[in-house]
Write an enzyme that holds these catalytic residues in place. Structure first.
Site, PDB file in Angstrom:
ATOM      1  CG  LEU A 138      -1.891  -1.136   1.412  1.00 33.00           C
ATOM      2  CD1 LEU A 138      -2.645  -0.980   2.739  1.00 33.00           C
ATOM      3  CD2 LEU A 138      -2.866  -1.204   0.256  1.00 33.00           C
ATOM      4  CG  ASP A 139       0.610   4.158  -3.088  1.00 31.02           C
ATOM      5  OD1 ASP A 139       1.421   3.285  -3.455  1.00 31.02           O
ATOM      6  OD2 ASP A 139      -0.187   4.724  -3.863  1.00 31.02           O
ATOM      7  CG  LEU A 140       4.110   7.420   3.247  1.00 33.34           C
ATOM      8  CD1 LEU A 140       4.771   6.528   4.288  1.00 33.34           C
ATOM      9  CD2 LEU A 140       5.020   8.592   2.884  1.00 33.34           C
ATOM     10  NE  ARG A 237      -1.537   8.414  -4.998  1.00 31.80           N
ATOM     11  CZ  ARG A 237      -0.304   8.618  -4.551  1.00 31.80           C
ATOM     12  NH1 ARG A 237       0.443   7.598  -4.112  1.00 31.80           N
ATOM     13  NH2 ARG A 237       0.192   9.851  -4.531  1.00 31.80           N
TER      14      ARG A 237
END
Length: 307
Positions: A138-140, A237
């Site tokens: 998962l992204d930051l 995104r």
């Protein structure tokens, strides 16, 4: 004497346009970085005052023009190796945690904390011989369900399910604009400049497909469910941004940093993207499993009443 070193005192002015707003939603939106738990604790503890009078009711309706004084317990920063990471499920084969926003999934070389290292340290303290294996990322700034394998057989089975796209993931996303009721983005994504991913034509890049469904809508924003059918970097995104509905708080893809909701301004301080559910088959038992992560408080102003 009371120790106030771990408290944050705030004075807030309620705009006339917020007439009718619930007090708890107002506080969540007006205090970026605060938690739903902290707001509830302040209300229950008599630490919220409206025009000098204590108010404990979360559903109190604001009149507009009030002065609100609130004292929140400060949230201490987690120390590297801290053990406050919430487990959603664990057996001898796999483990799922609720990843907080702002902590990377794995070491980044900067020396900061990360989920994998914290989890490995926890398991080592408990006497586990094998290190956990991170199965996806998962992204930051993305929160939600993060899955790990705890033995070789579990890793082999679950990696195979990911490779064959038999793992279903469901995300919640708050976007700018009015998204359609249902839509799909199916294109190819490749590396762009400054860490961005971009759609590419021809044979370049990798195939990326996401299905979206509208859950709720307000003036200038949408809450959508995203189901990625592939697992490309920044896929949700990029797809939302290129469709004209960038994520709230997504600076990399030019999403707005704030939105007006019910007359108040919401400043989330991060991308409002949450990995709510993951569905797969247990590597030993073969049964289908769905694991869910609680919806973070930042999403509260955008949720439909029945959620």
């Amino acid at each position: 004497m009371r120790d106030d070193s771990h408290r944050q005192k705030q004075t807030l002015l309620v705009g006339k346009e917020l007439t009718g707003e619930r007090l708890d939603l107002f506080l969540v939106g007006a205090l970026p970085g605060s938690s739903r738990k902290a707001v509830k604790a302040a209300l229950d503890g008599g630490m919220v005052f409206i025009d000098g009078r204590v108010q404990r009711r979360a559903n109190y309706r604001l009149q507009g023009g009030e002065v609100v004084h609130v004292t929140l317990a400060a949230c201490p920063r987690s120390e590297p190796g801290g053990d406050d990471l919430r487990e959603l499920y664990r057996d001898s084969w796999l483990l799922a945690v609720d990843k907080p926003a702002g902590i990377p999934c794995h070491p980044t070389g900067t020396g900061g904390e990360d989920i994998l290292s914290r989890l490995a340290a926890r398991l080592q303290r408990e006497g586990h011989c094998e290190a956990p294996v991170l199965l996806h990322r998962l992204d930051l700034e993305t929160s939600g369900v993060l899955l790990f394998a705890l033995n070789r057989e579990g890793n082999r089975s679950l990696q195979h399910q990911f490779t064959e796209h038999r793992v279903e993931k469901v995300y919640l996303a708050v976007t700018a604009g009015h998204a359609p009721v249902n839509f799909r983005i199916d294109n190819r994504l490749g590396r762009g400049r400054r860490g961005r991913m971009v759609s590419v034509t021809g044979t370049g890049g990798q195939q990326a497909r996401t299905d979206f469904r509208l859950l709720n809508r307000g003036e200038g924003w949408s809450l959508v469910e995203a189901r990625p059918r592939t697992g490309r970097t920044h896929q949700i995104r990029v797809h939302l941004a290129e469709a004209g509905f960038p994520l709230l708080g997504d600076r990399l893809y030019h999403g707005p940093t704030a939105l007006a909701v019910k007359g108040g301004m919401i400043h989330p301080g991060r991308c409002l993207l949450h990995a709510e559910k993951i569905t797969f088959h247990h590597p030993d038992q073969g049964r289908e499993m769905t694991l869910k992560a609680p919806i973070p408080m930042e999403f509260d102003p955008f949720l439909p009443e029945e959620v």
